[in-house]
Design a protein around this motif. Structure first.
Motif, PDB file in Angstrom:
ATOM      1  N   PRO A   1       0.907  -1.105  -0.075  1.00  0.00           N
ATOM      2  CA  PRO A   1       0.471  -0.192  -0.365  1.00  0.00           C
ATOM      3  C   PRO A   1       1.114   1.736  -0.001  1.00  0.00           C
ATOM      4  CG  PRO A   1      -0.862  -1.193   2.011  1.00  0.00           C
ATOM      5  CD  PRO A   1       0.510  -1.877   1.028  1.00  0.00           C
TER       6      PRO A   1
ATOM      7  N   LYS B   1       0.585   5.936  -0.250  1.00  0.00           N
ATOM      8  CA  LYS B   1      -0.132   7.097   0.575  1.00  0.00           C
ATOM      9  C   LYS B   1      -0.558   8.083  -1.088  1.00  0.00           C
ATOM     10  CE  LYS B   1       3.347   8.053   3.959  1.00  0.00           C
ATOM     11  NZ  LYS B   1       4.919   8.728   4.646  1.00  0.00           N
ATOM     12  N   ASN B   2       0.073   7.508  -2.128  1.00  0.00           N
ATOM     13  CA  ASN B   2      -0.565   9.108  -3.048  1.00  0.00           C
ATOM     14  C   ASN B   2      -0.005   7.895  -4.279  1.00  0.00           C
ATOM     15  OD1 ASN B   2       2.298   9.882  -3.412  1.00  0.00           O
ATOM     16  ND2 ASN B   2       1.383  11.078  -1.453  1.00  0.00           N
TER      17      ASN B   2
ATOM     18  N   TYR C   1      -4.184   1.244  -8.538  1.00  0.00           N
ATOM     19  CA  TYR C   1      -5.277   1.881  -7.506  1.00  0.00           C
ATOM     20  C   TYR C   1      -6.770   0.995  -7.832  1.00  0.00           C
ATOM     21  CZ  TYR C   1      -7.747   6.531  -6.448  1.00  0.00           C
ATOM     22  OH  TYR C   1      -8.904   7.034  -5.641  1.00  0.00           O
TER      23      TYR C   1
ATOM     24  N   SER D   1     -10.080   3.649  -3.935  1.00  0.00           N
ATOM     25  CA  SER D   1      -8.928   4.750  -3.162  1.00  0.00           C
ATOM     26  C   SER D   1      -7.717   4.507  -2.693  1.00  0.00           C
ATOM     27  CB  SER D   1     -10.278   5.839  -2.129  1.00  0.00           C
ATOM     28  OG  SER D   1     -11.151   5.904  -2.946  1.00  0.00           O
ATOM     29  N   GLN D   2      -7.115   3.227  -3.071  1.00  0.00           N
ATOM     30  CA  GLN D   2      -5.833   2.876  -2.627  1.00  0.00           C
ATOM     31  C   GLN D   2      -5.130   3.119  -3.376  1.00  0.00           C
ATOM     32  OE1 GLN D   2      -5.187   2.775   0.789  1.00  0.00           O
ATOM     33  NE2 GLN D   2      -2.915   2.552  -0.114  1.00  0.00           N
ATOM     34  N   TRP D   3      -4.033   3.630  -3.466  1.00  0.00           N
ATOM     35  CA  TRP D   3      -2.705   2.952  -4.406  1.00  0.00           C
ATOM     36  C   TRP D   3      -1.660   1.784  -4.362  1.00  0.00           C
ATOM     37  CZ3 TRP D   3      -2.212   4.281  -9.456  1.00  0.00           C
ATOM     38  CH2 TRP D   3      -2.909   4.810  -9.416  1.00  0.00           C
ATOM     39  N   TYR D   4      -1.473   1.154  -4.463  1.00  0.00           N
ATOM     40  CA  TYR D   4      -0.316   0.630  -3.960  1.00  0.00           C
ATOM     41  C   TYR D   4       0.818   0.256  -5.113  1.00  0.00           C
ATOM     42  CZ  TYR D   4      -4.649  -2.111  -1.901  1.00  0.00           C
ATOM     43  OH  TYR D   4      -5.769  -1.229  -1.231  1.00  0.00           O
TER      44      TYR D   4
ATOM     45  N   GLN E   1      -6.557   7.681 -11.610  1.00  0.00           N
ATOM     46  CA  GLN E   1      -7.615   7.785 -10.530  1.00  0.00           C
ATOM     47  C   GLN E   1      -8.981   8.633 -10.357  1.00  0.00           C
ATOM     48  OE1 GLN E   1      -5.178   9.228  -6.836  1.00  0.00           O
ATOM     49  NE2 GLN E   1      -6.880  10.553  -6.288  1.00  0.00           N
TER      50      GLN E   1
END
Length: 415
Positions: free
Chosen positions: A284, A286-287, A302, A305-308, A363
């Motif tokens: 995971p 942060k952005n 993505y 709502s979470q980037w990996y 996103q």
């Protein structure tokens, strides 16, 4: 060896070049083209996407649209917005984007070179896209979208082009609304033209399609068909050559070409993450800044709502020219086995976004609910592209995104 020839370009009057020049027909849809050309009767979009001058909803592949393109082109010539040079010439086309310059030679390339694989390919083409450009070319009796070719840089070619630039003023020099500078010189020195043609014939064994596989295939097939219809064919007719801009390989940059998928193929989010962790390490982030891949075999993803960051595990890819590509790794280990995307060329559940739009576009489309998951890739290198073309292999679809794009309308070639 590569055959190029000078030609009598149909090109804008100097004071109208910035208004005529338009992005290529295939980087926008009809609605976007209407907006881009609004209030600008000189925009070449009236030729390349003539449906914008017809009622909304018209079939953009209808004969009426192609005939409208012809009428619009003829009108620009009649009004002397476009003017044809009176002798065959070569041209130099320089672009500057974010401080990086690329300088191309505008010439006609040989249809015969295309069929003999002197012009090397790295992508498959689709018949329906070929037909569209064939119909457009035949209606206009012209090539109006330049093919983006590259070649292994040659110092003598570079020297001739740079010396001409240093000694001569450009005919066009403008910065488009997207901030990209476009500068054009006309090579009207016969000795320079002859030297450049000779250098390609003796020193440049191959050229490579960087961008424009469908336009190239279409131009080649148009030339082939016109040859068959001409009992007096000599091989020197203009239809035997197509409009191209040739850039040395060391001036070009390839951007990432990213993927979006509409659903998780029946999996829950937890089930999907568990499944992909078999072939990728999943971290995971942060952005989107952290998610932008910084090296080969790393991917941004993505989801909800979470980037990996995904990193391909050892053993998930081969060292061959195709197997080592990140596009192949993602396709073979995730898109096909997990998401059921077996043929990305035809599957309606997948979409592609050029890296010029940034990760925020990925996103946005996931957050809107239009797509479920997005993947950001590290860009293919130009050396990888050339290696694949040299070995006769084909890249997966939507592998490369070149920027800046060549503008339509600055040069047209009548055949």
């Amino acid at each position: 060896m590569a055959v190029i020839k000078p030609f009598k370009a149909v090109r804008p009057a100097a004071q109208l070049a910035a208004q005529v020049a338009s992005l290529p027909y295939d980087v926008m849809n009809s609605a976007e083209a209407r907006i881009m050309a609004e209030g600008n009767p000189y925009s070449f979009l009236h030729v390349s996407r003539a449906e914008i001058d017809m009622p909304e909803g018209v079939d953009e592949h209808s004969s009426d649209v192609y005939q409208k393109a012809k009428a619009n082109f003829d009108s620009l010539v009649k009004q002397q917005t476009l003017i044809q040079d009176n002798q065959p010439l070569l041209y130099i086309y320089a672009q500057v984007m974010n401080g990086r310059q690329q300088i191309g030679l505008v010439a006609c390339s040989s249809v015969e070179d295309y069929f003999n694989n002197v012009i090397k390919k790295h992508e498959l083409t689709r018949p329906e896209k070929e037909k569209d450009r064939i119909d457009h070319m035949l209606a206009l009796q012209a090539h109006v979208g330049p093919i983006f070719l590259t070649y292994h840089a040659h110092p003598t070619v570079d020297g001739l082009i740079n010396d001409f630039i240093s000694a001569n003023k450009p005919v066009y020099d403008f910065t488009a609304t997207d901030g990209i500078q476009h500068t054009v010189w006309v090579i009207n020195d016969k000795s320079v033209i002859e030297k450049l043609v000779s250098l390609f014939k003796t020193e440049i064994p191959f050229t490579y399609i960087a961008d424009g596989h469908h336009r190239t295939a279409s131009a080649a097939k148009v030339g082939q068909a016109m040859r068959a219809q001409n009992p007096n064919h000599t091989g020197q007719e203009e239809y035997n050559f197509f409009l191209s801009v040739l850039f040395p390989h060391n001036q070009l940059a390839i951007l990432d070409y990213n993927r979006l998928v509409k659903d998780l193929n029946g999996l829950t989010e937890d089930g999907f993450l568990q499944k992909i962790s078999e072939k990728f390490s999943v971290e995971p982030l942060k952005n989107e800044t952290e998610a932008k891949p910084g090296k080969l075999h790393d991917f941004g993803m993505y989801l909800n709502s979470q980037w990996y960051r995904l990193t391909a595990k050892p053993g998930t890819f081969t060292t061959g020219p195709i197997g080592i590509l990140d596009i192949s790794i993602l396709q073979d280990n995730l898109l096909t086995p997990v998401l059921g995307i077996n043929d990305p060329r035809t599957d309606k559940r997948i979409d592609f976004v050029g890296g010029i739009r940034g990760l925020k576009e990925l996103q946005r489309r996931v957050d809107s609910g239009e797509m479920k998951v997005a993947f950001a890739l590290y860009p293919v290198s130009l050396q990888q592209l050339m290696d694949i073309a040299d070995t006769g292999n084909i890249m997966p679809p939507k592998s490369t995104w070149f920027e800046p794009k060549l503008r339509d309308g600055l040069f047209s070639h009548l055949f």
